[in-house]
Design a protein around this motif. Structure first.
Motif, PDB file in Angstrom:
ATOM      1  N   VAL A   1       0.875  -1.176   0.000  1.00 49.33           N
ATOM      2  CA  VAL A   1       0.000   0.000   0.000  1.00 49.33           C
ATOM      3  C   VAL A   1       0.907   1.219   0.000  1.00 49.33           C
ATOM      4  O   VAL A   1       1.699   1.409   0.928  1.00 49.33           O
ATOM      5  CB  VAL A   1      -0.923   0.030   1.233  1.00 49.33           C
ATOM      6  CG1 VAL A   1      -1.733   1.313   1.259  1.00 49.33           C
ATOM      7  CG2 VAL A   1      -1.846  -1.181   1.249  1.00 49.33           C
ATOM      8  N   ILE A   2       0.812   2.043  -1.046  1.00 50.45           N
ATOM      9  CA  ILE A   2       1.674   3.218  -1.188  1.00 50.45           C
ATOM     10  C   ILE A   2       0.806   4.461  -1.167  1.00 50.45           C
ATOM     11  O   ILE A   2      -0.048   4.651  -2.044  1.00 50.45           O
ATOM     12  CB  ILE A   2       2.475   3.178  -2.499  1.00 50.45           C
ATOM     13  CG1 ILE A   2       3.246   1.867  -2.635  1.00 50.45           C
ATOM     14  CG2 ILE A   2       3.428   4.375  -2.579  1.00 50.45           C
ATOM     15  CD1 ILE A   2       3.936   1.710  -3.970  1.00 50.45           C
ATOM     16  N   THR A   3       1.003   5.330  -0.191  1.00 52.98           N
ATOM     17  CA  THR A   3       0.241   6.579  -0.164  1.00 52.98           C
ATOM     18  C   THR A   3       0.853   7.578  -1.142  1.00 52.98           C
ATOM     19  O   THR A   3       2.062   7.587  -1.376  1.00 52.98           O
ATOM     20  CB  THR A   3       0.217   7.177   1.253  1.00 52.98           C
ATOM     21  OG1 THR A   3       1.540   7.594   1.629  1.00 52.98           O
ATOM     22  CG2 THR A   3      -0.310   6.176   2.269  1.00 52.98           C
ATOM     23  N   GLY A   4       0.013   8.406  -1.731  1.00 53.05           N
ATOM     24  CA  GLY A   4       0.488   9.365  -2.722  1.00 53.05           C
ATOM     25  C   GLY A   4       1.062   8.699  -3.953  1.00 53.05           C
ATOM     26  O   GLY A   4       2.047   9.167  -4.527  1.00 53.05           O
ATOM     27  N   ALA A   5       0.429   7.601  -4.381  1.00 58.02           N
ATOM     28  CA  ALA A   5       0.990   6.801  -5.476  1.00 58.02           C
ATOM     29  C   ALA A   5       0.473   7.206  -6.849  1.00 58.02           C
ATOM     30  O   ALA A   5       0.773   6.537  -7.834  1.00 58.02           O
ATOM     31  CB  ALA A   5       0.687   5.324  -5.238  1.00 58.02           C
ATOM     32  N   ASN A   6      -0.289   8.270  -6.933  1.00 56.50           N
ATOM     33  CA  ASN A   6      -0.840   8.681  -8.221  1.00 56.50           C
ATOM     34  C   ASN A   6       0.133   9.530  -9.038  1.00 56.50           C
ATOM     35  O   ASN A   6      -0.121   9.786 -10.222  1.00 56.50           O
ATOM     36  CB  ASN A   6      -2.151   9.461  -8.019  1.00 56.50           C
ATOM     37  CG  ASN A   6      -1.973  10.687  -7.143  1.00 56.50           C
ATOM     38  OD1 ASN A   6      -1.238  10.639  -6.147  1.00 56.50           O
ATOM     39  ND2 ASN A   6      -2.641  11.770  -7.476  1.00 56.50           N
ATOM     40  N   ARG A   7       1.246   9.945  -8.435  1.00 57.06           N
ATOM     41  CA  ARG A   7       2.209  10.761  -9.183  1.00 57.06           C
ATOM     42  C   ARG A   7       3.557  10.726  -8.483  1.00 57.06           C
ATOM     43  O   ARG A   7       3.718  10.171  -7.401  1.00 57.06           O
ATOM     44  CB  ARG A   7       1.713  12.207  -9.302  1.00 57.06           C
ATOM     45  CG  ARG A   7       1.587  12.921  -7.966  1.00 57.06           C
ATOM     46  CD  ARG A   7       1.179  14.368  -8.166  1.00 57.06           C
ATOM     47  NE  ARG A   7       1.199  15.092  -6.901  1.00 57.06           N
ATOM     48  CZ  ARG A   7       1.123  16.414  -6.800  1.00 57.06           C
ATOM     49  NH1 ARG A   7       1.019  17.157  -7.893  1.00 57.06           N
ATOM     50  NH2 ARG A   7       1.146  17.011  -5.619  1.00 57.06           N
ATOM     51  N   GLY A   8       4.544  11.342  -9.123  1.00 56.40           N
ATOM     52  CA  GLY A   8       5.844  11.532  -8.513  1.00 56.40           C
ATOM     53  C   GLY A   8       6.526  10.249  -8.077  1.00 56.40           C
ATOM     54  O   GLY A   8       6.441   9.209  -8.733  1.00 56.40           O
ATOM     55  N   PHE A   9       7.211  10.355  -6.946  1.00 58.94           N
ATOM     56  CA  PHE A   9       7.988   9.222  -6.455  1.00 58.94           C
ATOM     57  C   PHE A   9       7.100   8.029  -6.134  1.00 58.94           C
ATOM     58  O   PHE A   9       7.489   6.885  -6.373  1.00 58.94           O
ATOM     59  CB  PHE A   9       8.778   9.642  -5.213  1.00 58.94           C
ATOM     60  CG  PHE A   9       9.649   8.554  -4.658  1.00 58.94           C
ATOM     61  CD1 PHE A   9      10.698   8.036  -5.403  1.00 58.94           C
ATOM     62  CD2 PHE A   9       9.419   8.043  -3.379  1.00 58.94           C
ATOM     63  CE1 PHE A   9      11.513   7.021  -4.891  1.00 58.94           C
ATOM     64  CE2 PHE A   9      10.220   7.039  -2.874  1.00 58.94           C
ATOM     65  CZ  PHE A   9      11.270   6.519  -3.620  1.00 58.94           C
ATOM     66  N   GLY A  10       5.915   8.268  -5.619  1.00 65.64           N
ATOM     67  CA  GLY A  10       5.017   7.165  -5.295  1.00 65.64           C
ATOM     68  C   GLY A  10       4.653   6.343  -6.509  1.00 65.64           C
ATOM     69  O   GLY A  10       4.609   5.101  -6.436  1.00 65.64           O
ATOM     70  N   ARG A  11       4.403   6.997  -7.624  1.00 65.53           N
ATOM     71  CA  ARG A  11       4.064   6.287  -8.856  1.00 65.53           C
ATOM     72  C   ARG A  11       5.255   5.471  -9.350  1.00 65.53           C
ATOM     73  O   ARG A  11       5.099   4.324  -9.798  1.00 65.53           O
ATOM     74  CB  ARG A  11       3.614   7.276  -9.928  1.00 65.53           C
ATOM     75  CG  ARG A  11       3.037   6.611 -11.180  1.00 65.53           C
ATOM     76  CD  ARG A  11       2.625   7.675 -12.200  1.00 65.53           C
ATOM     77  NE  ARG A  11       1.934   7.087 -13.331  1.00 65.53           N
ATOM     78  CZ  ARG A  11       2.525   6.485 -14.366  1.00 65.53           C
ATOM     79  NH1 ARG A  11       3.859   6.395 -14.395  1.00 65.53           N
ATOM     80  NH2 ARG A  11       1.805   5.995 -15.365  1.00 65.53           N
ATOM     81  N   VAL A  12       6.449   6.050  -9.289  1.00 66.66           N
ATOM     82  CA  VAL A  12       7.661   5.340  -9.710  1.00 66.66           C
ATOM     83  C   VAL A  12       7.891   4.119  -8.827  1.00 66.66           C
ATOM     84  O   VAL A  12       8.218   3.021  -9.308  1.00 66.66           O
ATOM     85  CB  VAL A  12       8.879   6.288  -9.657  1.00 66.66           C
ATOM     86  CG1 VAL A  12      10.172   5.519  -9.907  1.00 66.66           C
ATOM     87  CG2 VAL A  12       8.723   7.417 -10.676  1.00 66.66           C
ATOM     88  N   LEU A  13       7.712   4.294  -7.527  1.00 63.13           N
ATOM     89  CA  LEU A  13       7.887   3.185  -6.596  1.00 63.13           C
ATOM     90  C   LEU A  13       6.878   2.072  -6.872  1.00 63.13           C
ATOM     91  O   LEU A  13       7.222   0.882  -6.847  1.00 63.13           O
ATOM     92  CB  LEU A  13       7.735   3.702  -5.173  1.00 63.13           C
ATOM     93  CG  LEU A  13       8.351   2.896  -4.040  1.00 63.13           C
ATOM     94  CD1 LEU A  13       9.859   2.771  -4.211  1.00 63.13           C
ATOM     95  CD2 LEU A  13       8.024   3.547  -2.707  1.00 63.13           C
ATOM     96  N   ALA A  14       5.640   2.462  -7.155  1.00 60.27           N
ATOM     97  CA  ALA A  14       4.609   1.468  -7.474  1.00 60.27           C
ATOM     98  C   ALA A  14       4.981   0.671  -8.716  1.00 60.27           C
ATOM     99  O   ALA A  14       4.837  -0.558  -8.752  1.00 60.27           O
ATOM    100  CB  ALA A  14       3.267   2.165  -7.671  1.00 60.27           C
ATOM    101  N   ALA A  15       5.481   1.354  -9.733  1.00 57.58           N
ATOM    102  CA  ALA A  15       5.859   0.678 -10.974  1.00 57.58           C
ATOM    103  C   ALA A  15       6.979  -0.328 -10.732  1.00 57.58           C
ATOM    104  O   ALA A  15       6.956  -1.456 -11.255  1.00 57.58           O
ATOM    105  CB  ALA A  15       6.286   1.709 -12.018  1.00 57.58           C
ATOM    106  N   GLN A  16       7.969   0.052  -9.926  1.00 61.03           N
ATOM    107  CA  GLN A  16       9.084  -0.862  -9.671  1.00 61.03           C
ATOM    108  C   GLN A  16       8.661  -2.045  -8.806  1.00 61.03           C
ATOM    109  O   GLN A  16       9.173  -3.157  -8.967  1.00 61.03           O
ATOM    110  CB  GLN A  16      10.247  -0.103  -9.041  1.00 61.03           C
ATOM    111  CG  GLN A  16      10.921   0.871 -10.000  1.00 61.03           C
ATOM    112  CD  GLN A  16      12.290   1.297  -9.547  1.00 61.03           C
ATOM    113  OE1 GLN A  16      12.919   0.671  -8.683  1.00 61.03           O
ATOM    114  NE2 GLN A  16      12.799   2.373 -10.131  1.00 61.03           N
ATOM    115  N   LEU A  17       7.738  -1.819  -7.887  1.00 58.17           N
ATOM    116  CA  LEU A  17       7.232  -2.935  -7.089  1.00 58.17           C
ATOM    117  C   LEU A  17       6.480  -3.927  -7.964  1.00 58.17           C
ATOM    118  O   LEU A  17       6.608  -5.147  -7.787  1.00 58.17           O
ATOM    119  CB  LEU A  17       6.332  -2.416  -5.963  1.00 58.17           C
ATOM    120  CG  LEU A  17       7.061  -1.971  -4.700  1.00 58.17           C
ATOM    121  CD1 LEU A  17       6.150  -1.156  -3.798  1.00 58.17           C
ATOM    122  CD2 LEU A  17       7.613  -3.175  -3.949  1.00 58.17           C
ATOM    123  N   LEU A  18       5.720  -3.423  -8.911  1.00 55.74           N
ATOM    124  CA  LEU A  18       5.041  -4.314  -9.857  1.00 55.74           C
ATOM    125  C   LEU A  18       6.055  -5.158 -10.618  1.00 55.74           C
ATOM    126  O   LEU A  18       5.869  -6.369 -10.808  1.00 55.74           O
ATOM    127  CB  LEU A  18       4.192  -3.505 -10.838  1.00 55.74           C
ATOM    128  CG  LEU A  18       2.893  -2.886 -10.328  1.00 55.74           C
ATOM    129  CD1 LEU A  18       2.258  -2.044 -11.419  1.00 55.74           C
ATOM    130  CD2 LEU A  18       1.911  -3.956  -9.854  1.00 55.74           C
TER     131      LEU A  18
END
Length: 223
Positions: free
Chosen positions: A9-26
């Protein structure tokens, strides 16, 4: 921590660092809940959008119910208002503290039992080099990030024995919308920082340094 098959669960995942982190976790085989105040703005294929506003405790409670399979919490949501503590608007200062301290405290209180119930996992708080140094024009932000750093260390001790790794990521400016006013040469690629952060979790690090500038600042603190 093993990230393959983790449920993040990543807060603020719709943009910026959160989005990048989500992509790498995938890419590493994790399931990702991309949490945001406006989940309709989440545009990364493969993630599950999740409504979560860290300044609204009821939304945190509901998010923990929805993401009941979570094994990793990333407190990434942030604001930077450049507010002075002595003369700035008090409500804005409170917003910084709500976002960076009370918000992560709330998510940890709700998600730690979930993570423990799922066999353990991790919590990553995205901190800052300004947890340690407090320059002019960043008073509210620095105070809130210093509080979040203390929170990270205190929670680590409190969760000892529950098989939950609690880590803090310290980093300077990244090339995201939040730092769009900063010269390019003074910013780090968020993809590089995300890799360092995830490698750090995999290695079981409790303190992760995201760039050379932050590393040099830490080395100079005793002076």
């Amino acid at each position: 921590m093993e990230l393959t098959n983790a449920v993040a669960v990543i807060t603020g995942a719709n943009r910026g660092f959160g989005r990048v982190l989500a992509a790498q976790l995938l890419e590493r085989g994790a399931k990702v809940y991309a949490a945001a105040r406006r989940p309709e703005t989440v545009d990364l294929p493969g993630v599950a959008p999740l409504y979560l506003d860290v300044t609204k405790p009821e939304s945190i409670i509901e998010a923990a119910r929805t993401a009941s399979d979570a094994t990793l919490l990333v407190n990434n949501a942030g604001v930077s208002t450049h507010t002075h503590l002595t003369t700035g608007d008090l409500d804005t200062i409170k917003l910084e503290m709500d976002t960076h301290y009370f918000g992560p405290l709330g998510t940890i209180r709700e998600f730690a039992p979930v993570i423990a119930g799922n066999g353990g996992g991790g919590i990553l708080n995205v901190l800052s080099v300004l947890s340690w140094v407090h320059p002019l024009n960043y008073g509210a932000y620095s105070a809130a990030k210093a509080a979040e750093w203390a929170l990270t260390n205190a929670v680590r001790a409190e969760l000892e024995g529950k098989n939950i790794l609690v880590s803090g990521l310290h980093v300077g400016y990244m090339d995201t919308e939040m730092a769009d006013y900063v010269a390019a040469e003074n910013k780090t690629d968020p993809a590089q920082v995300a890799k360092i952060a995830l490698d750090g979790l995999t290695a079981g690090l409790t303190e992760i340094i995201g760039d050379d500038f932050t590393r040099s600042v830490k080395a100079g603190l005793s002076g």
